[in-house]
Design a protein around this motif. Sequence first.
Motif, PDB file in Angstrom:
ATOM      1  N   PHE A  73       0.844  -1.383  -0.042  1.00  0.00           N
ATOM      2  CA  PHE A  73      -0.045  -0.098  -0.052  1.00  0.00           C
ATOM      3  C   PHE A  73       0.921   1.332   0.011  1.00  0.00           C
ATOM      4  CE2 PHE A  73      -2.116   3.401   2.554  1.00  0.00           C
ATOM      5  CZ  PHE A  73      -3.289   3.415   1.811  1.00  0.00           C
ATOM      6  N   THR A 129      -0.301  12.276   3.172  1.00  0.00           N
ATOM      7  CA  THR A 129      -1.550  11.536   2.879  1.00  0.00           C
ATOM      8  C   THR A 129      -1.116   9.856   3.392  1.00  0.00           C
ATOM      9  OG1 THR A 129      -1.966  12.813   1.100  1.00  0.00           O
ATOM     10  CG2 THR A 129      -3.283  10.741   1.309  1.00  0.00           C
ATOM     11  N   MET A 180      -0.870   9.576   7.099  1.00  0.00           N
ATOM     12  CA  MET A 180      -2.328   9.736   7.764  1.00  0.00           C
ATOM     13  C   MET A 180      -3.130   8.409   7.716  1.00  0.00           C
ATOM     14  SD  MET A 180      -5.275  12.300   7.563  1.00  0.00           S
ATOM     15  CE  MET A 180      -6.216  11.677   6.019  1.00  0.00           C
ATOM     16  N   MET A 181      -3.303   8.008   6.347  1.00  0.00           N
ATOM     17  CA  MET A 181      -4.060   6.961   6.194  1.00  0.00           C
ATOM     18  C   MET A 181      -3.664   5.568   6.797  1.00  0.00           C
ATOM     19  SD  MET A 181      -5.361   7.643   2.218  1.00  0.00           S
ATOM     20  CE  MET A 181      -6.402   5.929   1.905  1.00  0.00           C
ATOM     21  N   VAL A 189      -4.182   5.599  10.551  1.00  0.00           N
ATOM     22  CA  VAL A 189      -5.807   5.585  11.086  1.00  0.00           C
ATOM     23  C   VAL A 189      -5.945   4.086  10.627  1.00  0.00           C
ATOM     24  CG1 VAL A 189      -7.895   6.129  10.234  1.00  0.00           C
ATOM     25  CG2 VAL A 189      -6.322   8.107  10.259  1.00  0.00           C
ATOM     26  N   TYR A 190      -5.462   3.457   9.488  1.00  0.00           N
ATOM     27  CA  TYR A 190      -5.905   2.105   9.216  1.00  0.00           C
ATOM     28  C   TYR A 190      -5.161   1.281  10.249  1.00  0.00           C
ATOM     29  CZ  TYR A 190      -8.277   3.422   5.125  1.00  0.00           C
ATOM     30  OH  TYR A 190      -9.079   4.103   4.033  1.00  0.00           O
ATOM     31  N   LYS A 239      -6.810   1.167  13.968  1.00  0.00           N
ATOM     32  CA  LYS A 239      -8.102   0.372  14.262  1.00  0.00           C
ATOM     33  C   LYS A 239      -8.011  -0.999  13.593  1.00  0.00           C
ATOM     34  CE  LYS A 239      -9.886   1.808   9.894  1.00  0.00           C
ATOM     35  NZ  LYS A 239     -11.532   1.915   9.192  1.00  0.00           N
ATOM     36  N   PHE A 250      -7.852  -5.169  13.198  1.00  0.00           N
ATOM     37  CA  PHE A 250      -8.496  -6.185  13.864  1.00  0.00           C
ATOM     38  C   PHE A 250      -8.050  -7.325  13.368  1.00  0.00           C
ATOM     39  CE2 PHE A 250     -11.852  -9.073  13.947  1.00  0.00           C
ATOM     40  CZ  PHE A 250     -12.170  -9.170  15.313  1.00  0.00           C
ATOM     41  N   SER A 261      -8.993  -2.626  18.942  1.00  0.00           N
ATOM     42  CA  SER A 261     -10.111  -3.378  18.144  1.00  0.00           C
ATOM     43  C   SER A 261     -10.682  -4.672  18.682  1.00  0.00           C
ATOM     44  CB  SER A 261      -9.828  -3.524  16.819  1.00  0.00           C
ATOM     45  OG  SER A 261     -10.252  -2.178  16.026  1.00  0.00           O
ATOM     46  N   ALA A 304     -14.235   1.175  21.845  1.00  0.00           N
ATOM     47  CA  ALA A 304     -14.409   1.460  20.441  1.00  0.00           C
ATOM     48  C   ALA A 304     -14.301   3.283  20.533  1.00  0.00           C
ATOM     49  CB  ALA A 304     -15.556   1.119  19.777  1.00  0.00           C
ATOM     50  N   MET A 308     -10.983   4.619  20.565  1.00  0.00           N
ATOM     51  CA  MET A 308     -10.222   4.657  19.315  1.00  0.00           C
ATOM     52  C   MET A 308     -10.837   5.867  18.534  1.00  0.00           C
ATOM     53  SD  MET A 308     -10.045   0.993  17.384  1.00  0.00           S
ATOM     54  CE  MET A 308     -11.307   0.450  18.545  1.00  0.00           C
ATOM     55  N   VAL A 309     -11.931   6.160  18.430  1.00  0.00           N
ATOM     56  CA  VAL A 309     -12.466   7.050  17.638  1.00  0.00           C
ATOM     57  C   VAL A 309     -12.087   8.482  18.161  1.00  0.00           C
ATOM     58  CG1 VAL A 309     -14.631   8.501  16.988  1.00  0.00           C
ATOM     59  CG2 VAL A 309     -14.623   5.982  17.186  1.00  0.00           C
ATOM     60  N   ILE A 342      -8.412   8.704  16.847  1.00  0.00           N
ATOM     61  CA  ILE A 342      -8.359   9.012  15.280  1.00  0.00           C
ATOM     62  C   ILE A 342      -8.706  10.223  14.980  1.00  0.00           C
ATOM     63  CG2 ILE A 342      -9.622   8.107  13.241  1.00  0.00           C
ATOM     64  CD1 ILE A 342      -9.708   5.428  14.188  1.00  0.00           C
ATOM     65  N   LEU A 343      -9.781  10.721  15.668  1.00  0.00           N
ATOM     66  CA  LEU A 343     -10.107  12.026  15.389  1.00  0.00           C
ATOM     67  C   LEU A 343      -8.943  13.333  15.622  1.00  0.00           C
ATOM     68  CD1 LEU A 343     -13.929  12.395  16.636  1.00  0.00           C
ATOM     69  CD2 LEU A 343     -12.803  12.531  14.083  1.00  0.00           C
ATOM     70  N   VAL A 387      -6.493  12.867  12.741  1.00  0.00           N
ATOM     71  CA  VAL A 387      -6.818  13.474  11.584  1.00  0.00           C
ATOM     72  C   VAL A 387      -6.747  14.915  11.634  1.00  0.00           C
ATOM     73  CG1 VAL A 387      -8.852  13.724  10.146  1.00  0.00           C
ATOM     74  CG2 VAL A 387      -8.323  11.655  10.984  1.00  0.00           C
TER      75      VAL A 387
END
Lengths: 276, 306
Positions: free
Chosen positions: B184, B229, B232-233, B236-237, B240, B242, B261, B281, B284-285, B288-289, B292
């Motif tokens: 990726f 980018t 950041m992605m 975030v990925y 979270k 799992f 997770s 959960a 985690m949110v 992540i916020l 971001v």
Amino acid sequence: MNLTREKKSELLWATIGFLLTAILLFPVYLIITYSFETLKDMYHMPPYLFPPQITFEPIVQVFNDLRPHLMNSFINAFGCLLITLLTAPFAAYALAIFELKYEKQIIFTLTLSQMFPVVMLAIPIFLMYSNVGFANTYPGLILANATYTIPFCTIVLTSYMRLVPFELIEAAYIDGASPLATFFRVVVPVAKSGIATIAIFGFLFPWADFIYALVITTQNSLQPMSVGLYKYIERYGLQWNNLMAGGLIFSLPALIIVIFTGRFVIGGLTAGSVKQ
Amino acid sequence: MYERRRIKNKYFSNPKSPVVGFLFLLPVLIYISIYFVYPFFYNISLSYHDTDVASFVSGKSSFNGLDNYIELFTNSTFQRTLKNTAIFTVFSLVFQFSIGFILALIFNRDFPGEKVLRGLVMIPWFLPLIVSASAYRFFFSEQGIVNGLLLSLKLISAPINWLTDPSLVIWTVTFINIWIGIPFNFVLLHTGLKDVPKELYEAAEVDGAKGWQKLLYIIIPILKPVILTVLMMGTVYTIKHFDIVWIATQGGPANSSHLLSTLSYKLAFRDYEFGLGAATANVMVVIILFLVLGFGLLSNERRVNR
């Protein structure tokens, strides 16, 4: 002289590139060879790097054992693809071309939904389903899987739809075409590579899903291949050759799609991430 | 005739009509409300209630304020999980990104077979995670190939418990995740590199710039938006994540390899403590916020500086 030096450096980089790729793909090579090995050869010490004999037994056996799960994976992935194609292209068209209020907020929400943990959605979705009897149904699983595809595909396709020349749309309206006719006759043909891209993701994401299947389909007859394989490890803990074979079968559709459409996949990934 | 139609329906005559646009958007709006917005708020509400199976069925789960969050943060498994998630995320990112970047730089040169190899590099990323994670579960098992190779090369004298030693297991699953994430990082950076004009390299070479100077002063500044980018992605990925951990270890042994997770899943669907699972959960949110937001500030600063 100059030419040979260039050739030499080309060869050097090709060798380095080849070696690195080989190292990176060694685990994949192992999955493939283990799928055709007997259990005895698999546990041989020192490990075989080339299987001394080839057997098709693991492939045949795991296919017979897990065929219903494979069917469920197809139902889930095609169902999810269908619902994505029925919704995302229209939304992407709306976000790209029309003058909408709260357009930015909507795109932001869609993007955010891709960033939040799946388990954060899985818990409330499971409880919602329990209330309405939607757990252990195909539509329940398919609609939950669409949380991967609908927002992502809408975002990706919006960036493709922005490239549709507005003059074409205007001309269709002047000719008296309705909005729907304009969409199908003008917009879809121009954006077809974008639609092909989202179709690939619309299939691949639900195909690989594990967590929703684990949460929503507790009934064996509805479980897709991911959970089928997972339970296979727990149940036949030592049949690792069968498990590798099952994994190989399960990977084939994804690999075939990527081999033939890699260009679209990479295009979609870049479009999806540049927008973030 | 067209004139008449236009007067008859002013919505259909304006190709940018907000009403028509809204109708096109409606199915996705309905979907996202039911499957994202509502669950999001439902999850917040769950995390402030003492919801287990009995109270869920009776519909009488009691509001308990911050109790779930307090219970989490004072629990040693949760603290360990936070640490695990940090290890998993930081080390995954550092290695995925740098290996992906090196590969991208190598594949940026023209050499025979470059296209085919580039396609092959993508394969790990397209294997369904159940396949790669369960394969690695075997590779790293006591009698798996990792121990097999190390033993036959006499690098170790006894098998290492890669997935069953509580102090080692988080590093093993991090290794697996690095392998999966390289493609990726590679593909996005490689696409970015292709957009760096070739003339810039040549000009730099004329000026006598060395390889690392080109990297530092030309490639990285131009690639900065892509790099941000990708990072950041990737962050975030990874935070979270799992599948790998749940498939390879289920958070074990003795809860030593949980990520946020998998802990959230275990609390909700193994222990049926939906309130605690929802609270995990939400932690985690929040993380992540913040991330971001941080990355957003970073990339805005870039725009101002230009």
